[in-house]
Design an enzyme around this catalytic site. Sequence first.
Site, PDB file in Angstrom:
ATOM      1  CG  LEU A 423       6.866   0.205  -1.196  1.00  0.00           C
ATOM      2  CD1 LEU A 423       6.718  -1.301  -1.420  1.00  0.00           C
ATOM      3  CD2 LEU A 423       6.665   1.087  -2.608  1.00  0.00           C
ATOM      4  N   GLY A 426       3.943   2.570   9.223  1.00  0.00           N
ATOM      5  CA  GLY A 426       2.792   2.627  10.212  1.00  0.00           C
ATOM      6  C   GLY A 426       3.383   1.975  11.453  1.00  0.00           C
ATOM      7  N   GLY A 429       5.523  -1.220  11.376  1.00  0.00           N
ATOM      8  CA  GLY A 429       6.844  -1.118  10.773  1.00  0.00           C
ATOM      9  C   GLY A 429       7.068  -0.356   9.510  1.00  0.00           C
ATOM     10  CG  ASP A 542      -5.929  -5.016  11.316  1.00  0.00           C
ATOM     11  OD1 ASP A 542      -6.968  -4.572  11.538  1.00  0.00           O
ATOM     12  OD2 ASP A 542      -4.700  -4.732  11.223  1.00  0.00           O
TER      13      ASP A 542
END
Length: 753
Positions: A423, A426, A429, A542
């Site tokens: 899917l 990055g 992971g 984040d």
Amino acid sequence: MALHGMLLQQKLLLGALILAATAASQPHSGCNNTCGNLTIPYPFGTSEGCYLDPSFLITCNYLSGIPTPFLGDKTSNIPVLDISLLDGELRVSSFVARDCYNESGLPVNRLYTSFELMQYFYFSYTRNKFTVVGCDTYAFIKGSGERNYTTGCTAYCDRIDSVVNGSCSGLGCCQTSIAEGIWDYTLSVSSYNNYSEVRSFNPCGFVFLVEEEAYNFSSLDLQQLQNKKEVPMVLDWAVGNETCEYAKGNMTSYACKAEYSECYNSTNGAGYRCNCTKGFQGNPYLYDGCTDIDECKNPKSCNNETQICSNFPGDFKCSCREGYEDDGRGTSCLAKLNQSKVITFALGISISLLALVVAGSWISWALKRRKLLKLKEKFFKQNGGLMLQQRLPSHRGSVETNKIFSAEELKKATNNYDKSIVLGQGCYGTVYKGVLPDNKVVAIKKSKISDQSQIEQFINEVIVLTQINHRNVVKLLGCCLETEVPLLVYEFITNGTLSDHIHNESLSSLLSWEKRLKIAAEIAGALAYLHSSTSMPIIHRDVKTTNILLDDNYMAKVSDFGASKLVPLDQTQLTTLVQGTFGYLDPEYFHTSQLTEKSDVYSFGVVVAELLTGKEALSFNRPESDRNLAMYFVSAIKEDRLLQILEDHIVKEGNIEELKEVANLAKRCLRVRGEDRPSMKEVAMELEGLTIMGKHPWGKADLHMEETEYLLNNGPSHSFSIDVGIGCSSTANTPIGYDSMMNQVLKPVDDGR
Ligand SMILES: *[C@@H]1O[C@H](CO)[C@@H](O)[C@H](O)[C@H]1NC(C)=O
């Protein structure tokens, strides 16, 4: 001649005696049946009542003290050497006739012989030879019996070395056969030249009837036979002068008395003899004389190794020993046992091998499993399983909704981490789409953890997420710690990231203002919830559009809590390692390392600016001063050119006032000083109000451009570009205090504030 006549008379007399004595068919018990070394079997006997008939009388004469058997009565001069019942033969001595001359050529020793046998005894024509020895000799035999018969032989030689030892073909020795049926003979011998030529080595001629096998001519005999009086000779004897058929008719005189006996006719003259039938041995002339031969005493009867011998009267049988079987022809036994032994042996070997293989593979499987279990345990520890176990009990309330998945389960769910179902990927992971056995679609995040310190970050996310239960926060279903890298299992959010929807041209056109506002409100609500509603405040750290997921109904789901922090209730801010994504990163936090909830507010402001403008938070396609969206956005508002930077289609469809209000809200969120920013709760309420009522609660813009510019301009813009350039969002690679700071990530930090 007188002698001959007397003998004939005697013979006739004997014949009369025989006829009278036919009743005495068995010997009485007191018979002496030996004479010297000779055994005398019935029908022969040494006295009356011991022989079958008088022709079988053997008289034992004690000549000079030595018992010597003679055939006939006391007057007989036929010494018996051997009696054979089986062959019907009688070996006797016969005399050698001779004719010798002196140097003057006068006869000195002339001896003719005649030989006459009792009734029913004949000279064997097969075993005896009429033999003449001499080098100037001729001789005749005149025989009579069932026929008259005369033949002669001449032996001649001129030198002794011309004769051949063992050869009686005329040179020094001549031999010829006699006729059958002869019981009487006379021998005569004469010379041609009275041995005048050969006297030096042969002064005599000799003639005799001899058992062929017992006499071997030698050149020495030409002289030495002078000293020899007798030679062996074979007689054929028989019972009576009848045939078997006839004798059997007269049961009383029939001589074959033994039960297992048979009769056969003599081949030399009249009469018959008896034999034990096959398989029996003994004397067929006696009752019970034929006894069974125990053939099994003969080791050659059967193959002792493979067969068992069984004796029967007259016969025997070789049967196979246990474990052997008949070869099918009845001649020998095959080693059945050996074959089955081979099979058993082979079977045994095979079974042993199989057992070994099974045991071997079981052990190997067990070892592998043990190794795997150890590895899993190692990974579990390495992946912070123990840490998680320690932490989870303190949050019992929410743990029960989470599950620890087995590595096997997830491997199956992702079709062994099939690349086609990735899917997203990055620096955090890889995220795979997976299907659990209950058909629940999940997102499985395979964390990319290169060093042990990052484990804590991972565990952090697990802990944080287990605290959260909010409709706009991605739900963590569980995790797996048995694999080399830890795995997190989330609910699967179907529609991708907010970033995709904003920046992909086709998707962006579908993302209406109404949806954007709703999304903004939902994100704000989730963040407000994180900041205030949970047992321990959580700072996401984040917040960015790539961490906001959308489902099919465009419902926002805040995700990626890898950087999130739990803030103890008595603390409002923490000193931590600066972490976040450039473009979204709170500049105050960046400079001071002081983490507060307001850092999330800043990041949220950037997200709203992104929603409004459709522009990237950080873009190198824009002029340097405009690279940072936050700065660009704030300056645009300040310069009153908001409408120019907004996404075209939302300007068309949207309520300008509403847009302005949201823009102002974003601007306030982007204030340089955290203190000046509204709380997430305020933002959430305001946005909620806008979505529901379509009106803005706050009427004025409040710009603090100077500060923003100041701080941003003093930011390390070049380091921004490095990080964003490699596509990873974290600033965690800032070297300052990395390790020591990481150790404190999840702990309440006393020196904070
Ligand atoms: C025949 O054999 C004897 C010994 O048995 C021997 O002395 C003699 O020389 C032999 N005679 C001939 C002709 O070979």
